[in-house]
Write an enzyme that holds these catalytic residues in place. Sequence first.
Site, mmCIF file in Angstrom:
data_model
loop_
_atom_site.group_PDB
_atom_site.id
_atom_site.type_symbol
_atom_site.label_atom_id
_atom_site.label_comp_id
_atom_site.label_asym_id
_atom_site.label_seq_id
_atom_site.Cartn_x
_atom_site.Cartn_y
_atom_site.Cartn_z
ATOM 1 N N GLY A 1 43.908 52.173 26.493
ATOM 2 C CA GLY A 1 43.394 50.966 27.147
ATOM 3 C C GLY A 1 43.485 49.770 26.212
ATOM 4 N N PHE B 1 39.578 44.511 26.827
ATOM 5 C CA PHE B 1 38.798 43.813 25.788
ATOM 6 C C PHE B 1 38.429 44.732 24.633
ATOM 7 C CE2 PHE B 1 38.069 40.904 29.358
ATOM 8 C CZ PHE B 1 38.362 39.711 28.723
ATOM 9 N N GLY B 2 37.978 45.963 24.960
ATOM 10 C CA GLY B 2 37.536 46.872 23.911
ATOM 11 C C GLY B 2 38.701 47.419 23.099
ATOM 12 N N VAL C 1 47.222 57.458 31.358
ATOM 13 C CA VAL C 1 46.625 58.675 30.815
ATOM 14 C C VAL C 1 45.997 59.461 31.958
ATOM 15 C CG1 VAL C 1 44.737 59.519 29.360
ATOM 16 C CG2 VAL C 1 46.303 57.761 28.508
ATOM 17 N N GLU D 1 31.039 33.266 41.731
ATOM 18 C CA GLU D 1 32.185 32.437 41.353
ATOM 19 C C GLU D 1 33.231 32.412 42.464
ATOM 20 O OE1 GLU D 1 31.664 32.624 36.529
ATOM 21 O OE2 GLU D 1 33.125 33.976 37.391
ATOM 22 N N ASP E 1 33.258 49.392 29.161
ATOM 23 C CA ASP E 1 32.743 49.720 30.500
ATOM 24 C C ASP E 1 32.734 51.221 30.781
ATOM 25 O OD1 ASP E 1 32.423 47.073 31.008
ATOM 26 O OD2 ASP E 1 33.884 46.947 32.635
ATOM 27 N N ALA F 1 32.479 41.695 28.863
ATOM 28 C CA ALA F 1 33.530 41.668 27.850
ATOM 29 C C ALA F 1 32.992 41.656 26.414
ATOM 30 C CB ALA F 1 34.439 40.469 28.107
HETATM 31 C C1 LIG Z 1 36.605 40.071 38.468
HETATM 32 C C2 LIG Z 1 35.861 40.319 37.188
HETATM 33 C C3 LIG Z 1 35.199 39.282 36.578
HETATM 34 C C4 LIG Z 1 34.522 39.488 35.378
HETATM 35 N N1 LIG Z 1 33.891 38.428 34.790
HETATM 36 C C5 LIG Z 1 33.303 38.601 33.589
HETATM 37 C C6 LIG Z 1 32.715 37.504 32.903
HETATM 38 O O1 LIG Z 1 32.725 36.370 33.403
HETATM 39 N N2 LIG Z 1 32.181 37.712 31.686
HETATM 40 C C7 LIG Z 1 32.177 38.957 31.100
HETATM 41 O O2 LIG Z 1 31.711 39.104 29.977
HETATM 42 N N3 LIG Z 1 32.697 40.018 31.731
HETATM 43 C C8 LIG Z 1 33.260 39.870 32.957
HETATM 44 N N4 LIG Z 1 33.812 40.947 33.600
HETATM 45 C C9 LIG Z 1 33.668 42.288 33.010
HETATM 46 C C10 LIG Z 1 34.656 42.503 31.882
HETATM 47 O O3 LIG Z 1 35.938 42.148 32.299
HETATM 48 C C11 LIG Z 1 34.573 43.954 31.453
HETATM 49 O O4 LIG Z 1 33.266 44.244 31.032
HETATM 50 C C12 LIG Z 1 35.547 44.234 30.318
HETATM 51 O O5 LIG Z 1 36.863 44.015 30.734
HETATM 52 C C13 LIG Z 1 35.392 45.663 29.818
HETATM 53 O O6 LIG Z 1 36.317 45.884 28.803
HETATM 54 P P1 LIG Z 1 36.958 47.317 28.600
HETATM 55 O O7 LIG Z 1 37.789 47.252 27.371
HETATM 56 O O8 LIG Z 1 35.910 48.370 28.690
HETATM 57 O O9 LIG Z 1 37.886 47.533 29.881
HETATM 58 P P2 LIG Z 1 39.039 46.618 30.458
HETATM 59 O O10 LIG Z 1 39.054 45.282 29.838
HETATM 60 O O11 LIG Z 1 38.941 46.723 31.918
HETATM 61 O O12 LIG Z 1 40.358 47.368 29.962
HETATM 62 C C14 LIG Z 1 40.689 48.647 30.406
HETATM 63 C C15 LIG Z 1 42.158 48.860 30.090
HETATM 64 O O13 LIG Z 1 42.449 50.235 30.245
HETATM 65 C C16 LIG Z 1 43.655 50.385 30.964
HETATM 66 N N5 LIG Z 1 43.575 51.668 31.659
HETATM 67 C C17 LIG Z 1 42.682 52.031 32.597
HETATM 68 N N6 LIG Z 1 42.913 53.305 32.970
HETATM 69 C C18 LIG Z 1 43.974 53.735 32.264
HETATM 70 C C19 LIG Z 1 44.698 54.962 32.203
HETATM 71 N N7 LIG Z 1 44.368 56.008 32.962
HETATM 72 N N8 LIG Z 1 45.749 55.055 31.363
HETATM 73 C C20 LIG Z 1 46.105 54.007 30.573
HETATM 74 N N9 LIG Z 1 45.458 52.823 30.595
HETATM 75 C C21 LIG Z 1 44.403 52.698 31.413
HETATM 76 C C22 LIG Z 1 43.679 49.188 31.910
HETATM 77 O O14 LIG Z 1 44.997 48.904 32.345
HETATM 78 C C23 LIG Z 1 43.084 48.098 31.018
HETATM 79 O O15 LIG Z 1 44.081 47.433 30.290
HETATM 80 C C24 LIG Z 1 34.509 40.775 34.794
HETATM 81 C C25 LIG Z 1 35.187 41.825 35.421
HETATM 82 C C26 LIG Z 1 35.865 41.603 36.600
HETATM 83 C C27 LIG Z 1 36.607 42.738 37.250
#
Ligand SMILES: Cc1cc2nc3c(=O)[nH]c(=O)nc-3n(C[C@H](O)[C@H](O)[C@H](O)COP(=O)(O)OP(=O)(O)OC[C@H]3O[C@@H](n4cnc5c(N)ncnc54)[C@H](O)[C@@H]3O)c2cc1C
Length: 430
Positions: free
Chosen positions: A28, A31-32, A96, A187, A316, A329
């Site tokens: 992934g 953000f993380g 994955v 929003e 997340d 994020a």
């Molecule tokens: C519409 C929307 C608006 C948002 N607005 C805000 C905001 O204003 N402020 C804020 O702080 N947060 C906001 N968030 C929440 C924020 O985006 C998430 O908390 C954040 O992205 C979590 O980061 P993460 O790294 O856990 O996952 P993500 O950033 O979602 O990254 C997950 C990654 O894993 C990859 N992935 C998933 N499954 C697989 C797999 N099986 N194999 C390979 N790759 C995979 C995906 O393609 C992606 O690139 C919003 C979310 C959404 C959907």
Amino acid sequence: MGLLERTAPSTTGAVAASSQWPRIVIVGAGFGGLAAATHLGRVDAELTVVDRRNHHLFQPLLYQVATAALSPADIAAPIRGILGRQANTRVLLGAVTGVDIAGRAVLVGDRRVPYDQLVIATGARDSYFGHDEWKAATLDLKTIEDATAMRRRILLAFERAEDSEDEAERRRLLTFVVIGGGPTGVELAGALAELARAALARDFRRIDPTTARIVLVEAGPRLLASFPESLSAVAARALRRLGVELRLGIGVTECDADGATLGHERIESRTLIWAAGVAASPAATWLGVTPGRGGRVPVGRDLSLPGHPEIFVIGDTAEIVGSPLPGVAPVAKQQGAYVARVIAARRAGRLAPGPFRYRDYGNLATIGRKEAVVDFGWLRLTGRIAWLVWSVAHIYYLIGFRNRMAIAVDWLWSYLTYGRGARLITGPDQ
Ligand SMILES: Cc1cc2nc3c(=O)[nH]c(=O)nc-3n(C[C@H](O)[C@H](O)[C@H](O)COP(=O)(O)OP(=O)(O)OC[C@H]3O[C@@H](n4cnc5c(N)ncnc54)[C@H](O)[C@@H]3O)c2cc1C
């Protein structure tokens, strides 16, 4: 030479002779995962970043793509481009499907990607509170494809209303129901109202887009439940000023192709937008653990899987046992940076940092192009000043200089002219 053989890349990017560098796999590049990968860029290790998409996505601005204010490329950047300068890093495009914990390998279809240390950062997906059948009747917003599909449906609704002879169908087409009063729903509703009332106002001859009905439904008693009550009230007033109808304290009981039902009220609509619930990615299944709240993987305070110090789960997808954090994020980014520090410390033979601590710098949400609410804890802002803070924060955090400049210019243009630079219907012909 196979892509995943144990070799150390040289600093010029060429592949050097085989080494004993540990293999770190990050699943992934959201953000993380991206925060972990960039913080590990100088560590002596073979780093492999696997993502099913080739781009990192700035999800907080997806709603602007969905409402035709920004173009997809403004809010996404290729992962290879972001990590291209890191000589120790490989990027692998693939989804994955599982983890072989005993064999220490990530499964990407029938490929195995071996690891010594694994970071899972696969984010969240939509959840329909046990009503998976609602998925077919609603539009959600997680990916670029979701956003362009939503933009298409919204713009097509106006086109079809212009062309319809049937008054009831025209009303259905010009009614938009947003389900979920968190930041995304607020929003979206605000941006939709501005799209209808301002940007599209003069585009049609038979219909009046300014009469479009936008209904925001929230099952809880107020909007923006994670904000202080006074800011929820400000957001509600700002949305009402934009002409958005609010339904608070009532959940949807039915969603279908013709509309939504909220208790005794039926709202006929061709566009239902789902912004109500998320669940973690299926990582708990991959790891064979009992999921916690929202399907999240329970992890310890160092973000590792209990009993498996070589596996970290962040963002997340993770839940720190006894100390749940919001799905935002900054949590994911701080956790990515933290696990990178733990891994780097282990590699260097140093003492690992203490348990993860989240620093909450505040909560932001915008309502249209003039209003926002900002809660820093010690300071609360509303109105135009809050909107400015929100804009600067979002532009600042966007990946890559080009994106920042493109969005700043687009926003300024949109702000001054009410224009909608990305008002394109893409997809199959009509
Ligand atoms: C519409 C929307 C608006 C948002 N607005 C805000 C905001 O204003 N402020 C804020 O702080 N947060 C906001 N968030 C929440 C924020 O985006 C998430 O908390 C954040 O992205 C979590 O980061 P993460 O790294 O856990 O996952 P993500 O950033 O979602 O990254 C997950 C990654 O894993 C990859 N992935 C998933 N499954 C697989 C797999 N099986 N194999 C390979 N790759 C995979 C995906 O393609 C992606 O690139 C919003 C979310 C959404 C959907």
